[in-house]
Design a protein around this motif. Structure first.
Motif, PDB file in Angstrom:
ATOM      1  N   LEU A  87       0.789  -1.224   0.000  1.00  0.00           N
ATOM      2  CA  LEU A  87       0.000   0.000   0.000  1.00  0.00           C
ATOM      3  C   LEU A  87       0.825   1.280   0.000  1.00  0.00           C
ATOM      4  O   LEU A  87       0.455   2.234  -0.684  1.00  0.00           O
ATOM      5  N   PRO A  88       1.940   1.347   0.740  1.00  0.00           N
ATOM      6  CA  PRO A  88       2.700   2.599   0.740  1.00  0.00           C
ATOM      7  C   PRO A  88       3.089   3.022  -0.685  1.00  0.00           C
ATOM      8  O   PRO A  88       3.516   2.213  -1.500  1.00  0.00           O
ATOM      9  N   GLY A  89       2.875   4.285  -0.954  1.00  0.00           N
ATOM     10  CA  GLY A  89       3.209   4.811  -2.274  1.00  0.00           C
ATOM     11  C   GLY A  89       2.089   4.715  -3.290  1.00  0.00           C
ATOM     12  O   GLY A  89       2.200   5.263  -4.387  1.00  0.00           O
ATOM     13  N   GLN A  90       1.002   4.031  -2.949  1.00  0.00           N
ATOM     14  CA  GLN A  90      -0.128   3.910  -3.868  1.00  0.00           C
ATOM     15  C   GLN A  90      -1.017   5.150  -3.756  1.00  0.00           C
ATOM     16  O   GLN A  90      -1.198   5.701  -2.679  1.00  0.00           O
ATOM     17  N   THR A  91      -1.580   5.559  -4.857  1.00  0.00           N
ATOM     18  CA  THR A  91      -2.505   6.684  -4.875  1.00  0.00           C
ATOM     19  C   THR A  91      -3.920   6.118  -4.869  1.00  0.00           C
ATOM     20  O   THR A  91      -4.309   5.388  -5.776  1.00  0.00           O
ATOM     21  N   LEU A  92      -4.654   6.432  -3.812  1.00  0.00           N
ATOM     22  CA  LEU A  92      -6.026   5.941  -3.670  1.00  0.00           C
ATOM     23  C   LEU A  92      -6.962   7.097  -3.410  1.00  0.00           C
ATOM     24  O   LEU A  92      -6.570   8.111  -2.830  1.00  0.00           O
ATOM     25  N   ARG A 133      -8.798   4.745   0.769  1.00  0.00           N
ATOM     26  CA  ARG A 133      -7.836   4.991   1.856  1.00  0.00           C
ATOM     27  C   ARG A 133      -8.449   4.652   3.206  1.00  0.00           C
ATOM     28  O   ARG A 133      -7.818   4.033   4.054  1.00  0.00           O
ATOM     29  N   LYS A 134      -9.711   5.066   3.422  1.00  0.00           N
ATOM     30  CA  LYS A 134     -10.394   4.787   4.687  1.00  0.00           C
ATOM     31  C   LYS A 134     -10.592   3.291   4.895  1.00  0.00           C
ATOM     32  O   LYS A 134     -10.377   2.771   5.982  1.00  0.00           O
ATOM     33  N   VAL A 135     -11.004   2.593   3.844  1.00  0.00           N
ATOM     34  CA  VAL A 135     -11.207   1.143   3.941  1.00  0.00           C
ATOM     35  C   VAL A 135      -9.882   0.456   4.271  1.00  0.00           C
ATOM     36  O   VAL A 135      -9.810  -0.384   5.176  1.00  0.00           O
ATOM     37  N   CYS A 136      -8.836   0.815   3.561  1.00  0.00           N
ATOM     38  CA  CYS A 136      -7.524   0.201   3.808  1.00  0.00           C
ATOM     39  C   CYS A 136      -7.023   0.508   5.213  1.00  0.00           C
ATOM     40  O   CYS A 136      -6.423  -0.361   5.862  1.00  0.00           O
ATOM     41  N   ALA A 137      -7.274   1.715   5.703  1.00  0.00           N
ATOM     42  CA  ALA A 137      -6.868   2.062   7.074  1.00  0.00           C
ATOM     43  C   ALA A 137      -7.620   1.203   8.085  1.00  0.00           C
ATOM     44  O   ALA A 137      -7.024   0.702   9.044  1.00  0.00           O
ATOM     45  N   ARG A 138      -8.918   1.010   7.877  1.00  0.00           N
ATOM     46  CA  ARG A 138      -9.694   0.163   8.792  1.00  0.00           C
ATOM     47  C   ARG A 138      -9.196  -1.276   8.763  1.00  0.00           C
ATOM     48  O   ARG A 138      -9.054  -1.913   9.800  1.00  0.00           O
ATOM     49  N   LEU A 139      -8.928  -1.805   7.565  1.00  0.00           N
ATOM     50  CA  LEU A 139      -8.453  -3.178   7.449  1.00  0.00           C
ATOM     51  C   LEU A 139      -7.080  -3.343   8.098  1.00  0.00           C
ATOM     52  O   LEU A 139      -6.807  -4.367   8.729  1.00  0.00           O
ATOM     53  N   CYS A 186     -12.830  -3.925  13.092  1.00  0.00           N
ATOM     54  CA  CYS A 186     -13.260  -2.731  12.357  1.00  0.00           C
ATOM     55  C   CYS A 186     -14.714  -2.836  11.898  1.00  0.00           C
ATOM     56  O   CYS A 186     -15.350  -1.830  11.627  1.00  0.00           O
ATOM     57  N   ARG A 187     -15.215  -4.051  11.750  1.00  0.00           N
ATOM     58  CA  ARG A 187     -16.579  -4.325  11.299  1.00  0.00           C
ATOM     59  C   ARG A 187     -16.863  -3.815   9.888  1.00  0.00           C
ATOM     60  O   ARG A 187     -18.007  -3.628   9.495  1.00  0.00           O
ATOM     61  N   ASP A 188     -15.806  -3.604   9.130  1.00  0.00           N
ATOM     62  CA  ASP A 188     -15.964  -3.154   7.749  1.00  0.00           C
ATOM     63  C   ASP A 188     -16.442  -4.326   6.893  1.00  0.00           C
ATOM     64  O   ASP A 188     -16.006  -5.450   7.084  1.00  0.00           O
ATOM     65  N   ARG A 189     -17.299  -4.066   5.944  1.00  0.00           N
ATOM     66  CA  ARG A 189     -17.850  -5.147   5.119  1.00  0.00           C
ATOM     67  C   ARG A 189     -16.804  -5.779   4.215  1.00  0.00           C
ATOM     68  O   ARG A 189     -16.998  -6.868   3.700  1.00  0.00           O
TER      69      ARG A 189
END
Length: 74
Positions: A15-20, A25-31, A59-62
């Protein structure tokens, strides 16, 4: 744990260096934070033997395989 294949390890590596966009970004941060100290948690202690353990919140993210796998089991 370095050899463990998990979404968290994959995100940490690639993930570091990827443009999202902001949603991804929020989903990846929760995961990434799921079931870690960053999500908070609770400490449980046995009244009889004084053993203790920490249970971190999910995180309870879907999109999260840890949380949705647990929800599917239940």
């Amino acid at each position: 744990m370095a050899g463990t294949l998990s979404v968290q390890n994959i995100l940490a590596r690639f993930l570091p260096g990827q443009t999202l966009d902001s949603h991804r970004r929020k989903v990846c941060a929760r995961l990434t934070d799921c079931r870690t100290a960053r999500m908070g948690g609770m400490e449980m202690r046995c009244d009889h033997c004084q053993a203790h353990s920490v249970c971190y919140y999910g995180c309870r993210d879907r999109h999260c395989p840890q949380c949705q796998g647990h929800a599917t089991e239940q």
